[in-house]
Design an enzyme around this catalytic site. Structure first.
Site, PDB file in Angstrom:
ATOM      1  N   GLY A  64      44.192  40.220  46.424  1.00  0.00           N
ATOM      2  CA  GLY A  64      44.564  40.532  47.833  1.00  0.00           C
ATOM      3  C   GLY A  64      43.333  41.775  48.094  1.00  0.00           C
ATOM      4  N   THR A  66      40.310  41.989  48.933  1.00  0.00           N
ATOM      5  CA  THR A  66      39.698  41.550  50.626  1.00  0.00           C
ATOM      6  C   THR A  66      40.481  41.730  51.473  1.00  0.00           C
ATOM      7  OG1 THR A  66      38.377  39.585  48.688  1.00  0.00           O
ATOM      8  CG2 THR A  66      38.079  40.113  51.446  1.00  0.00           C
ATOM      9  N   TRP A  67      41.493  41.760  51.772  1.00  0.00           N
ATOM     10  CA  TRP A  67      42.255  41.576  52.798  1.00  0.00           C
ATOM     11  C   TRP A  67      42.554  43.199  52.755  1.00  0.00           C
ATOM     12  CZ3 TRP A  67      48.647  41.163  52.741  1.00  0.00           C
ATOM     13  CH2 TRP A  67      48.399  40.956  53.925  1.00  0.00           C
ATOM     14  N   HIS A 125      38.653  48.242  40.343  1.00  0.00           N
ATOM     15  CA  HIS A 125      39.841  47.754  39.447  1.00  0.00           C
ATOM     16  C   HIS A 125      39.399  48.142  38.078  1.00  0.00           C
ATOM     17  CE1 HIS A 125      38.935  43.532  41.492  1.00  0.00           C
ATOM     18  NE2 HIS A 125      37.972  43.305  41.027  1.00  0.00           N
ATOM     19  N   ARG A 246      42.012  32.780  48.502  1.00  0.00           N
ATOM     20  CA  ARG A 246      43.463  31.624  48.076  1.00  0.00           C
ATOM     21  C   ARG A 246      44.386  31.303  49.051  1.00  0.00           C
ATOM     22  NH1 ARG A 246      44.248  33.167  41.825  1.00  0.00           N
ATOM     23  NH2 ARG A 246      45.438  34.862  43.130  1.00  0.00           N
TER      24      ARG A 246
END
Length: 281
Positions: A64, A66-67, A125, A246
């Site tokens: 998640g 991107t959100w 990341h 997705r």
């Protein structure tokens, strides 16, 4: 599907499929070196100089991110843009909150970041032990989003690193579970804004600003923006932006692993997270 388990399982299991997964063991973690050369990580660790008001979004892949980037950008810049002229309408969130290791230090071992307006928004990341020392010494804010998939494992070490730091330095590290944001996005967005140093005023809450940001940054709205339906980020290994979106469902990993793998993963996580206070759905 059993091969996917290796990226989340024990290091020995991951090693058996490292070539297929494109993973390299580096500084104690499995790194997807096809997209993140170890040279870019070393350059980031050596050259990045954190500022106290920097904001760094950290996540595992496919968690998640991107959100969360859209939420952070909208919260921090809500007094600079309206929903009609925000750069999010024409630019993918990953360009507005760029990756330190995947983008900035991959292109240039010592990029000039001095022209970025304050507060600077970055992402990575990388596990906590692999962050640049300047980040750990500074008062910058880290938002960690978990869980996730693919690389940067073992997963439990990745999560526990940030979980433990969120307990030790709660004003500098926020541990935000994906399911928490899905279950109560308004409350968690307010929590996120307060942590970032951009709390919503009583007037903003009364006029519905929190809900407007939540709605604008929702999975459905973001994926329907033209830039995210047909666009592609320059230099990205992702062929088009729509692949960043997705199902947006909690626990969707069970649809991509065999029942045996799901059971094994659950047992491993229970063992590895035992006593930490950290749980996931």
């Amino acid at each position: 599907m059993e091969s996917k388990e290796s990226s989340l399982g024990t290091p020995s299991a991951a090693a058996s499929n490292a070539d297929d997964l494109g993973l390299t063991q580096f500084q104690g973690f499995w790194i997807p070196s096809r997209s993140v050369p170890t040279s870019s990580i070393i350059a980031f660790q050596k050259n990045f100089q954190a500022l106290d008001d920097d904001i760094i979004v950290v996540s595992k892949r496919k968690s998640g991110t991107t959100w969360l980037k859209a939420l952070v950008f909208s919260i921090v810049n809500r007094h600079h843009y309206t929903f009609s002229n925000t750069p999010l309408n024409s630019t993918n969130p990953h360009l507005l909150v760029p990756y330190l290791d995947i983008h900035l230090y991959k292109k240039n071992p010592n990029p000039d970041l001095s022209t970025i307006s304050s507060p600077r928004l970055f992402s990575t990341h990388l596990p906590y032990p692999m962050l640049a020392d300047s980040i750990k010494r500074s008062n910058c804010r880290i938002v960690y989003r978990g869980p996730g998939e693919e690389g940067y494992g073992p997963f439990w070490d990745h999560a526990l690193g940030y979980w433990n730091m969120s307990l030790e330095k709660p004003s500098n590290v926020l541990f935000l579970r994906y399911e928490e944001l899905k279950e109560d996005p308004v409350a968690q967005t307010k929590r996120l804004a307060a942590f970032l140093g951009f709390p919503f005023s009583i007037e903003e809450e009364k006029t519905g600003m929190v809900n407007q940001i939540v709605d604008f940054c929702s999975f459905n709205n973001l994926k329907d923006l033209e830039v995210n339906k047909t666009g592609k980020n320059p230099g990205s290994i992702i062929p088009n932006n729509k692949l960043f979106f997705r199902s947006g469902k909690v626990g969707d990993y069970v649809n991509h692993l065999s029942p045996t793998a799901v059971e094994r993963l659950s047992n491993i996580l229970e063992e590895k997270l035992s006593g930490s206070g950290l749980t996931f759905k």
